[in-house]
Scaffold this motif. Sequence first.
Motif, PDB file in Angstrom:
ATOM      1  N   CYS A   1       3.211  59.047  11.078  1.00 33.80           N
ATOM      2  CA  CYS A   1       4.701  58.530  10.523  1.00 33.80           C
ATOM      3  C   CYS A   1       5.853  59.497  10.820  1.00 33.80           C
ATOM      4  CB  CYS A   1       4.635  58.152   9.045  1.00 33.80           C
ATOM      5  SG  CYS A   1       6.239  57.747   8.375  1.00 33.80           S
ATOM      6  N   LEU A   2       6.619  59.069  11.933  1.00 31.86           N
ATOM      7  CA  LEU A   2       7.313  60.405  12.290  1.00 31.86           C
ATOM      8  C   LEU A   2       8.917  59.912  11.926  1.00 31.86           C
ATOM      9  CD1 LEU A   2       6.166  60.473  15.951  1.00 31.86           C
ATOM     10  CD2 LEU A   2       5.154  61.769  14.061  1.00 31.86           C
ATOM     11  N   PHE A   3       9.497  60.891  11.001  1.00 23.69           N
ATOM     12  CA  PHE A   3      10.756  60.563  10.702  1.00 23.69           C
ATOM     13  C   PHE A   3      11.588  61.715  10.463  1.00 23.69           C
ATOM     14  CE2 PHE A   3       9.973  61.798   6.163  1.00 23.69           C
ATOM     15  CZ  PHE A   3       8.488  61.963   6.234  1.00 23.69           C
ATOM     16  N   GLY A   4      13.071  61.459  10.528  1.00 24.44           N
ATOM     17  CA  GLY A   4      13.697  62.741  10.228  1.00 24.44           C
ATOM     18  C   GLY A   4      15.208  62.284  10.314  1.00 24.44           C
ATOM     19  N   SER A   5      16.185  63.211  10.343  1.00 18.80           N
ATOM     20  CA  SER A   5      17.450  62.997  10.370  1.00 18.80           C
ATOM     21  C   SER A   5      18.205  63.318  11.626  1.00 18.80           C
ATOM     22  CB  SER A   5      18.392  63.836   8.895  1.00 18.80           C
ATOM     23  OG  SER A   5      17.768  65.201   9.095  1.00 18.80           O
ATOM     24  N   LYS A   6      19.283  63.483  11.667  1.00 14.79           N
ATOM     25  CA  LYS A   6      19.751  63.710  13.090  1.00 14.79           C
ATOM     26  C   LYS A   6      19.661  62.454  13.863  1.00 14.79           C
ATOM     27  CE  LYS A   6      20.858  68.314  13.447  1.00 14.79           C
ATOM     28  NZ  LYS A   6      21.370  69.313  13.990  1.00 14.79           N
ATOM     29  N   LYS A   7      20.136  61.320  13.395  1.00 18.31           N
ATOM     30  CA  LYS A   7      19.996  60.036  13.878  1.00 18.31           C
ATOM     31  C   LYS A   7      19.786  59.750  15.420  1.00 18.31           C
ATOM     32  CE  LYS A   7      21.270  55.256  12.909  1.00 18.31           C
ATOM     33  NZ  LYS A   7      22.130  55.146  14.181  1.00 18.31           N
ATOM     34  N   HIS A   8      20.881  60.580  15.745  1.00 12.08           N
ATOM     35  CA  HIS A   8      21.172  60.460  17.430  1.00 12.08           C
ATOM     36  C   HIS A   8      20.006  60.995  18.156  1.00 12.08           C
ATOM     37  CE1 HIS A   8      22.402  64.692  17.096  1.00 12.08           C
ATOM     38  NE2 HIS A   8      22.472  64.788  18.607  1.00 12.08           N
ATOM     39  N   MET A   9      19.284  62.174  17.623  1.00 12.92           N
ATOM     40  CA  MET A   9      18.188  62.748  18.307  1.00 12.92           C
ATOM     41  C   MET A   9      16.957  62.058  18.370  1.00 12.92           C
ATOM     42  SD  MET A   9      17.356  65.522  19.867  1.00 12.92           S
ATOM     43  CE  MET A   9      17.813  67.073  19.448  1.00 12.92           C
TER      44      MET A   9
ATOM     45  N   VAL B   1      28.985  66.288  21.303  1.00 16.12           N
ATOM     46  CA  VAL B   1      29.158  67.082  20.040  1.00 16.12           C
ATOM     47  C   VAL B   1      29.585  66.890  18.806  1.00 16.12           C
ATOM     48  CG1 VAL B   1      30.847  69.119  19.262  1.00 16.12           C
ATOM     49  CG2 VAL B   1      30.414  68.907  22.035  1.00 16.12           C
ATOM     50  N   LEU B   2      30.239  65.667  18.736  1.00 16.90           N
ATOM     51  CA  LEU B   2      30.253  65.062  17.396  1.00 16.90           C
ATOM     52  C   LEU B   2      29.291  64.560  16.964  1.00 16.90           C
ATOM     53  CD1 LEU B   2      34.077  63.709  17.780  1.00 16.90           C
ATOM     54  CD2 LEU B   2      33.330  66.044  16.647  1.00 16.90           C
ATOM     55  N   LEU B   3      28.434  63.872  17.730  1.00 17.52           N
ATOM     56  CA  LEU B   3      26.967  63.128  17.470  1.00 17.52           C
ATOM     57  C   LEU B   3      26.146  64.413  16.853  1.00 17.52           C
ATOM     58  CD1 LEU B   3      26.549  60.686  20.062  1.00 17.52           C
ATOM     59  CD2 LEU B   3      26.707  60.063  17.766  1.00 17.52           C
ATOM     60  N   GLY B   4      26.048  65.457  17.582  1.00 16.13           N
ATOM     61  CA  GLY B   4      25.291  66.664  17.548  1.00 16.13           C
ATOM     62  C   GLY B   4      25.561  67.076  16.138  1.00 16.13           C
ATOM     63  N   LYS B   5      26.639  67.310  15.673  1.00 15.08           N
ATOM     64  CA  LYS B   5      27.505  67.620  14.228  1.00 15.08           C
ATOM     65  C   LYS B   5      27.257  66.571  13.281  1.00 15.08           C
ATOM     66  CE  LYS B   5      30.607  71.311  15.825  1.00 15.08           C
ATOM     67  NZ  LYS B   5      30.190  72.271  15.237  1.00 15.08           N
ATOM     68  N   GLU B   6      26.754  65.639  13.471  1.00 10.11           N
ATOM     69  CA  GLU B   6      26.530  64.539  12.568  1.00 10.11           C
ATOM     70  C   GLU B   6      27.776  64.191  12.073  1.00 10.11           C
ATOM     71  OE1 GLU B   6      22.837  66.023  10.604  1.00 10.11           O
ATOM     72  OE2 GLU B   6      22.198  64.073  10.940  1.00 10.11           O
ATOM     73  N   LEU B   7      28.758  64.129  12.719  1.00  7.18           N
ATOM     74  CA  LEU B   7      30.315  63.650  12.052  1.00  7.18           C
ATOM     75  C   LEU B   7      30.511  62.409  12.384  1.00  7.18           C
ATOM     76  CD1 LEU B   7      32.327  67.110  13.079  1.00  7.18           C
ATOM     77  CD2 LEU B   7      31.565  66.252  10.718  1.00  7.18           C
ATOM     78  N   ILE B   8      30.023  61.795  13.580  1.00 17.55           N
ATOM     79  CA  ILE B   8      30.101  60.411  13.904  1.00 17.55           C
ATOM     80  C   ILE B   8      28.882  59.838  14.199  1.00 17.55           C
ATOM     81  CG2 ILE B   8      32.416  60.982  14.992  1.00 17.55           C
ATOM     82  CD1 ILE B   8      31.029  60.489  17.991  1.00 17.55           C
ATOM     83  N   ASP B   9      28.822  58.458  14.108  1.00 14.94           N
ATOM     84  CA  ASP B   9      27.547  57.665  14.329  1.00 14.94           C
ATOM     85  C   ASP B   9      28.006  56.632  15.272  1.00 14.94           C
ATOM     86  OD1 ASP B   9      25.086  56.669  13.727  1.00 14.94           O
ATOM     87  OD2 ASP B   9      25.772  55.591  11.971  1.00 14.94           O
ATOM     88  N   LYS B  10      27.101  56.289  16.344  1.00 11.61           N
ATOM     89  CA  LYS B  10      27.377  55.181  16.930  1.00 11.61           C
ATOM     90  C   LYS B  10      26.374  54.033  16.508  1.00 11.61           C
ATOM     91  CE  LYS B  10      28.606  56.930  21.564  1.00 11.61           C
ATOM     92  NZ  LYS B  10      28.168  56.939  23.005  1.00 11.61           N
ATOM     93  N   ARG B  11      27.514  52.767  16.175  1.00  8.05           N
ATOM     94  CA  ARG B  11      26.711  51.526  15.892  1.00  8.05           C
ATOM     95  C   ARG B  11      26.859  50.620  17.094  1.00  8.05           C
ATOM     96  NH1 ARG B  11      29.357  52.283   9.912  1.00  8.05           N
ATOM     97  NH2 ARG B  11      28.785  54.202   9.684  1.00  8.05           N
ATOM     98  N   PRO B  12      26.400  49.444  16.855  1.00  9.02           N
ATOM     99  CA  PRO B  12      26.350  48.385  17.810  1.00  9.02           C
ATOM    100  C   PRO B  12      27.496  47.814  18.102  1.00  9.02           C
ATOM    101  CG  PRO B  12      24.453  47.723  16.180  1.00  9.02           C
ATOM    102  CD  PRO B  12      25.161  48.929  15.889  1.00  9.02           C
ATOM    103  N   ASP B  13      28.630  47.874  16.987  1.00 11.65           N
ATOM    104  CA  ASP B  13      29.937  47.448  17.480  1.00 11.65           C
ATOM    105  C   ASP B  13      31.040  48.751  17.379  1.00 11.65           C
ATOM    106  OD1 ASP B  13      29.617  48.489  14.622  1.00 11.65           O
ATOM    107  OD2 ASP B  13      30.786  46.902  13.719  1.00 11.65           O
ATOM    108  N   GLY B  14      30.529  49.859  17.813  1.00 10.59           N
ATOM    109  CA  GLY B  14      31.488  50.993  17.687  1.00 10.59           C
ATOM    110  C   GLY B  14      31.127  52.278  17.089  1.00 10.59           C
TER     111      GLY B  14
ATOM    112  N   ALA C   1      35.084  73.809  11.704  1.00 11.37           N
ATOM    113  CA  ALA C   1      35.457  75.087  11.971  1.00 11.37           C
ATOM    114  C   ALA C   1      35.666  75.416  13.374  1.00 11.37           C
ATOM    115  CB  ALA C   1      34.427  75.987  11.314  1.00 11.37           C
ATOM    116  N   ASN C   2      34.496  74.704  14.271  1.00 19.36           N
ATOM    117  CA  ASN C   2      34.714  75.393  15.787  1.00 19.36           C
ATOM    118  C   ASN C   2      35.189  74.034  16.550  1.00 19.36           C
ATOM    119  OD1 ASN C   2      34.068  77.937  15.297  1.00 19.36           O
ATOM    120  ND2 ASN C   2      31.977  77.498  14.661  1.00 19.36           N
ATOM    121  N   LEU C   3      35.750  73.052  15.979  1.00 15.49           N
ATOM    122  CA  LEU C   3      35.989  71.858  16.824  1.00 15.49           C
ATOM    123  C   LEU C   3      37.316  72.273  17.641  1.00 15.49           C
ATOM    124  CD1 LEU C   3      35.683  68.654  14.418  1.00 15.49           C
ATOM    125  CD2 LEU C   3      34.024  70.042  15.926  1.00 15.49           C
TER     126      LEU C   3
END
Length: 375
Positions: free
Chosen positions: A189-197, A344-357, A300-302
């Motif tokens: 059972c493999l699980f984790g955060s950082k959804k994009h990864m 970059v924003l996905l890596g920082k988990e600031l945004i999330d890609k969903r099917p509708d945008g 901070a570094n955006l």
Amino acid sequence: MSKPFVYGTAVFGENFTDRKAETKHLKMNFEAGVNTILISPRRTGKTSLVYKAVEQITDPSIKVVMMDIYDCRDEYEFYERFASAVLKGLATKAEQAMTLAKSFLSRLSPKISISPDPSQEFSVSFGIGPKTEKPEEILDLPEKIAQKRNLNIVVCIDEFQQVGEFPDSIGFQKKARGVWQLQKNVSYCLFGSKKHMMDKLFQDKSMPFYHFGDMFFLEAIPKEEWINYIVQRFATRNMIISEEMAGRLCDRVQLYSSYVQQLAWNVLIETEGEVTEQNLESGYELLIRQTSALFMRQLANLTVYQMNYLKVLDAGVHTGFQSSDILEEYRLGSKSNITRVENVLLGKELIDKRPDGVYFADPVFAYWFHREYCK
Ligand SMILES: Nc1ncnc2c1ncn2[C@@H]1O[C@H](COP(=O)(O)OP(=O)(O)OP(=O)(O)O)[C@@H](O)[C@H]1O
Ligand SMILES: [Mg+2]
């Protein structure tokens, strides 16, 4: 006295609500030896759910090994953690672990020490490094033990996305998949955060772990369940919250699991007797104060482009970022810049890609960002 609301760590017992269908699904996968990949946004309840499902397994021939690899920096640290978690999961005493290690990993020279940490009886180390021959043997350790002892083993690996950070990550993934997919008595059972990864590791056809198992996307806990839970938890402190107010509490944080519990606790602190509108507002303000320092750090570094991209989301745009109107109006740079900004924003988990945008990953961040930068 038990805490009415808990956030920030995995939850158990009376602080765990609902998830009946998901618990059953996971438990059945574990019992049938089906590999499972569990993905969700941060702090939705992955770790809590895995523990819950494990707790419900009654078949004594199924053993569960739990490990968390959040701090493993390369594959060698992973092998150490893997071997020691397997030994600890299957042996209750240091001597047993030593016997297992000697009979199944005879090429390595395991060292077992009695841990000074009273919560752990012993710790195991192998001194595994780049010169260690055949790391595949370590990856096959649970299968060897399972066959010999006529067991079925479920290996649960938390924060699995960390393998994406290893040097020669693909090489490691190929080795692991190569060994694990042949195992008969062991499932993962493999699980984790950082959804994009996690998405990349498991949903990308070119990656070794593509189609490794049952993909399980953990959704939010339904609002009705949260309402029941919140009302009951307030009652344990002889306080009242109406169903309507509990529903509004959930809406304020868009059912985001850990925020529901954090906000509920904040509101409880503010309340005497029955929750009022004012209590809900003050609880929410407290939540913003608690989270703002972290949000500031995340920004901070955006670059200006990255900040501008967040402002587009705030304006309610979720698709079509490469249209010239949007590029110009929000000063996002060139078309080709967009993908870089998004990565970059996905890596920082600031945004999330969903099917509708594309959306803000965190509803409280979205509120705070609007208040600080878009007014
Ligand atoms: N079933 C649940 N019932 C009630 N609250 C929950 C439940 N699952 C999660 N939560 C809330 O969410 C918080 C985070 O839970 P957990 O650590 O299990 O999530 P996670 O998805 O593993 O988080 P991370 O992404 O940080 O690894 C908990 O502290 C709790 O406040
Ligand atoms: Mg977790």
